[in-house]
Design a protein around this motif. Sequence first.
Motif, PDB file in Angstrom:
ATOM      1  N   UNK A  44     -64.742 -97.388  38.611  1.00  0.00           N
ATOM      2  CA  UNK A  44     -63.329 -96.979  38.565  1.00  0.00           C
ATOM      3  C   UNK A  44     -63.027 -95.758  39.436  1.00  0.00           C
ATOM      4  N   UNK A  45     -63.905 -94.737  39.403  1.00  0.00           N
ATOM      5  CA  UNK A  45     -63.677 -93.548  40.234  1.00  0.00           C
ATOM      6  C   UNK A  45     -63.866 -93.857  41.711  1.00  0.00           C
ATOM      7  N   UNK A  46     -64.872 -94.680  42.030  1.00  0.00           N
ATOM      8  CA  UNK A  46     -65.090 -95.063  43.427  1.00  0.00           C
ATOM      9  C   UNK A  46     -63.891 -95.852  43.947  1.00  0.00           C
ATOM     10  N   UNK A  47     -63.332 -96.734  43.095  1.00  0.00           N
ATOM     11  CA  UNK A  47     -62.176 -97.520  43.494  1.00  0.00           C
ATOM     12  C   UNK A  47     -60.982 -96.629  43.813  1.00  0.00           C
ATOM     13  N   UNK A  54     -61.823-106.145  46.019  1.00  0.00           N
ATOM     14  CA  UNK A  54     -62.654-106.741  44.966  1.00  0.00           C
ATOM     15  C   UNK A  54     -63.983-107.233  45.522  1.00  0.00           C
ATOM     16  N   UNK A  55     -63.958-107.879  46.695  1.00  0.00           N
ATOM     17  CA  UNK A  55     -65.194-108.382  47.291  1.00  0.00           C
ATOM     18  C   UNK A  55     -66.132-107.238  47.652  1.00  0.00           C
ATOM     19  N   UNK A  56     -65.560-106.154  48.185  1.00  0.00           N
ATOM     20  CA  UNK A  56     -66.392-105.006  48.550  1.00  0.00           C
ATOM     21  C   UNK A  56     -67.003-104.357  47.311  1.00  0.00           C
ATOM     22  N   UNK A  57     -66.243-104.328  46.210  1.00  0.00           N
ATOM     23  CA  UNK A  57     -66.781-103.781  44.962  1.00  0.00           C
ATOM     24  C   UNK A  57     -67.981-104.600  44.498  1.00  0.00           C
ATOM     25  N   UNK A  58     -67.850-105.936  44.573  1.00  0.00           N
ATOM     26  CA  UNK A  58     -68.974-106.782  44.176  1.00  0.00           C
ATOM     27  C   UNK A  58     -70.193-106.547  45.065  1.00  0.00           C
ATOM     28  N   UNK A  59     -69.971-106.339  46.371  1.00  0.00           N
ATOM     29  CA  UNK A  59     -71.101-106.091  47.264  1.00  0.00           C
ATOM     30  C   UNK A  59     -71.729-104.724  47.018  1.00  0.00           C
ATOM     31  N   UNK A  60     -70.924-103.738  46.604  1.00  0.00           N
ATOM     32  CA  UNK A  60     -71.498-102.433  46.237  1.00  0.00           C
ATOM     33  C   UNK A  60     -72.522-102.601  45.123  1.00  0.00           C
ATOM     34  N   UNK A 104     -72.588 -89.021  49.421  1.00  0.00           N
ATOM     35  CA  UNK A 104     -71.527 -88.480  50.273  1.00  0.00           C
ATOM     36  C   UNK A 104     -70.934 -89.548  51.197  1.00  0.00           C
ATOM     37  N   UNK A 105     -71.061 -90.829  50.801  1.00  0.00           N
ATOM     38  CA  UNK A 105     -70.516 -91.916  51.618  1.00  0.00           C
ATOM     39  C   UNK A 105     -69.000 -91.761  51.741  1.00  0.00           C
ATOM     40  N   UNK A 106     -68.451 -91.770  52.972  1.00  0.00           N
ATOM     41  CA  UNK A 106     -67.015 -91.551  53.157  1.00  0.00           C
ATOM     42  C   UNK A 106     -66.174 -92.802  52.977  1.00  0.00           C
ATOM     43  N   UNK A 107     -66.783 -93.994  53.072  1.00  0.00           N
ATOM     44  CA  UNK A 107     -66.045 -95.249  52.975  1.00  0.00           C
ATOM     45  C   UNK A 107     -66.809 -96.245  52.124  1.00  0.00           C
ATOM     46  N   UNK A 108     -66.115 -97.312  51.739  1.00  0.00           N
ATOM     47  CA  UNK A 108     -66.776 -98.375  50.994  1.00  0.00           C
ATOM     48  C   UNK A 108     -67.887 -99.020  51.789  1.00  0.00           C
ATOM     49  N   UNK A 109     -67.670 -99.225  53.091  1.00  0.00           N
ATOM     50  CA  UNK A 109     -68.700 -99.828  53.941  1.00  0.00           C
ATOM     51  C   UNK A 109     -69.950 -98.961  53.990  1.00  0.00           C
ATOM     52  N   UNK A 110     -69.751 -97.635  54.102  1.00  0.00           N
ATOM     53  CA  UNK A 110     -70.896 -96.722  54.156  1.00  0.00           C
ATOM     54  C   UNK A 110     -71.678 -96.742  52.846  1.00  0.00           C
ATOM     55  N   UNK A 111     -70.967 -96.876  51.731  1.00  0.00           N
ATOM     56  CA  UNK A 111     -71.651 -96.920  50.443  1.00  0.00           C
ATOM     57  C   UNK A 111     -72.446 -98.222  50.300  1.00  0.00           C
ATOM     58  N   UNK A 112     -71.893 -99.334  50.762  1.00  0.00           N
ATOM     59  CA  UNK A 112     -72.623-100.603  50.739  1.00  0.00           C
ATOM     60  C   UNK A 112     -73.899-100.488  51.573  1.00  0.00           C
ATOM     61  N   UNK A 113     -73.793 -99.863  52.767  1.00  0.00           N
ATOM     62  CA  UNK A 113     -74.962 -99.705  53.634  1.00  0.00           C
ATOM     63  C   UNK A 113     -76.021 -98.820  52.973  1.00  0.00           C
ATOM     64  N   UNK A 114     -75.575 -97.738  52.322  1.00  0.00           N
ATOM     65  CA  UNK A 114     -76.526 -96.848  51.651  1.00  0.00           C
ATOM     66  C   UNK A 114     -77.211 -97.559  50.491  1.00  0.00           C
ATOM     67  N   UNK A 115     -76.448 -98.357  49.752  1.00  0.00           N
ATOM     68  CA  UNK A 115     -77.048 -99.116  48.651  1.00  0.00           C
ATOM     69  C   UNK A 115     -78.094-100.106  49.176  1.00  0.00           C
ATOM     70  N   UNK A 116     -77.862-100.678  50.359  1.00  0.00           N
ATOM     71  CA  UNK A 116     -78.864-101.560  50.965  1.00  0.00           C
ATOM     72  C   UNK A 116     -80.130-100.772  51.282  1.00  0.00           C
TER      73      UNK A 116
END
Length: 506
Positions: A44-47, A54-60, A104-116
Amino acid sequence: MSSGRGGRRTAEPSATRRWAALGVLLLPVLLVSVDNTVLAFALPQISLSLAPGATQVLWMVDIYPLVLAGLLVPMGALADRYGRRRMLFIGSVGFALVSVAAAFAPTGEALVAARAGLGVFGAMLMPSTLSLLRSIFTDRAQRRTAIAIWAAGFASGSALGPIVGGFLLAHFWWGSVFLMAVPVLVLFLVLAPFLLPESRDPDGHPLDPWSAVLVLVAMLALVFGIKTAAKGGALGLGLAALAVGLVVIVVFVRRQLRLAHPMIDVRLFATGAFSGAVLVNLLSVFSLIGFLFFVSQQLQLVHGYAPMDAGLALLPGVLAMIVAGLSVVPIVQRVRPVVVVCGALLASGAGYATIALGDGTVGVTTIMVSFALLAAGVGAAETVSNDLIVSAVPEARAGAASAISETAYEVGTVLGTAILGTILTNAYSDRVVLPDGLTAAQAATARDTLAGATQVATELPARNAEALLASAHHAFGSGVATTSLLGVVLSGVAVLLAARTLRHAR
């Protein structure tokens, strides 16, 4: 205990040193398993902060266990070859550094990459922890207890994620759920050199790179196919991906049968106890993660709990999981494993049934009781299944066998989110009724997720906000009832599979 090259033997460590080593090994175990679910309560806070779709949230949520699952078997084989303690050290340093990047990920894409990236280094950690237990605890009775503690730590870590996340989110920003890894791994890197022995396969067969590629491709194709098909979107693309994954698995199996030194001895799966235990791991975690996916949102966004309070509501379930995992050790010495496992899986199904009978609109007390039933079943089942898996192979191949066990965990994690999470998201989107007067952007956000509807409601007049929230909560509860009913069905399937595959296990 085996150690060093050529299978040299060293003096057995004292009992105190063995149990202290187990305590150290639990640090990365808890960390990796907490990372499986800690994100759920931060969503919720990340959103609100990063505004992902929604798709990006699932990939996170999905990308971490997906990469982890794809690399566990190759990393387990590498650990057998080059040293399990060494692999633990490399994975710990990498995991800590990438955790800082995720925080410190600035975007959703960066957070997905860090999680990978966390998945890559997490895959270096997990196989070595369980395989080291095999070499540290040579006595079968002691090893069973150690594995019970390991399994309880891994399973309860998944349930502790929301509690830890809730505490951190009550005091800090969402990035703190990733930064918590740093002090834990620093402590591990300080203690491990003194307490953990090096352990490796004395034969030292090289890793087959094509086998590693095939495992990764198969996992990526299968999970992508399941996610795509479950969303009800490009069904043809999803089915094609599933077909590719299955074909690659066949190619992988045929290659393992031809190799003189395979990455995985696939003949182990012909043994009912081994294959059944792997399936139990997968389906147990599937149930656990699927439950946590919706209950974290239900507690916060429907019942209005703060993250910390929502996490504490799940604490009885965490305790039930730990107690059940440890209590089953003396029981399984007298009761056949098939009886224990089937009883545990029935308890998990009862947890889902409690939610399904309430039509999704259940109170907090019901949620607590249902989670305690589910968690106790998962804790007991996984203790028995892990002991069966690790005991089925010689010590030299413990890393690869441990990796299979943990791959089942991670596949279950991916499937729990991909299938149950996607079904819930689709059910919500189909059933939510939007009030008049919304802009196109507001309508899209409110229809996308419950968190989006909650955010849009703060921008509306009181009457429209009330109408939107009432409809969103009803739609979400209806989706929860649907996914819970599926959880009951899957628990029944798991009982039937366990009854058939584990009937001769002792």
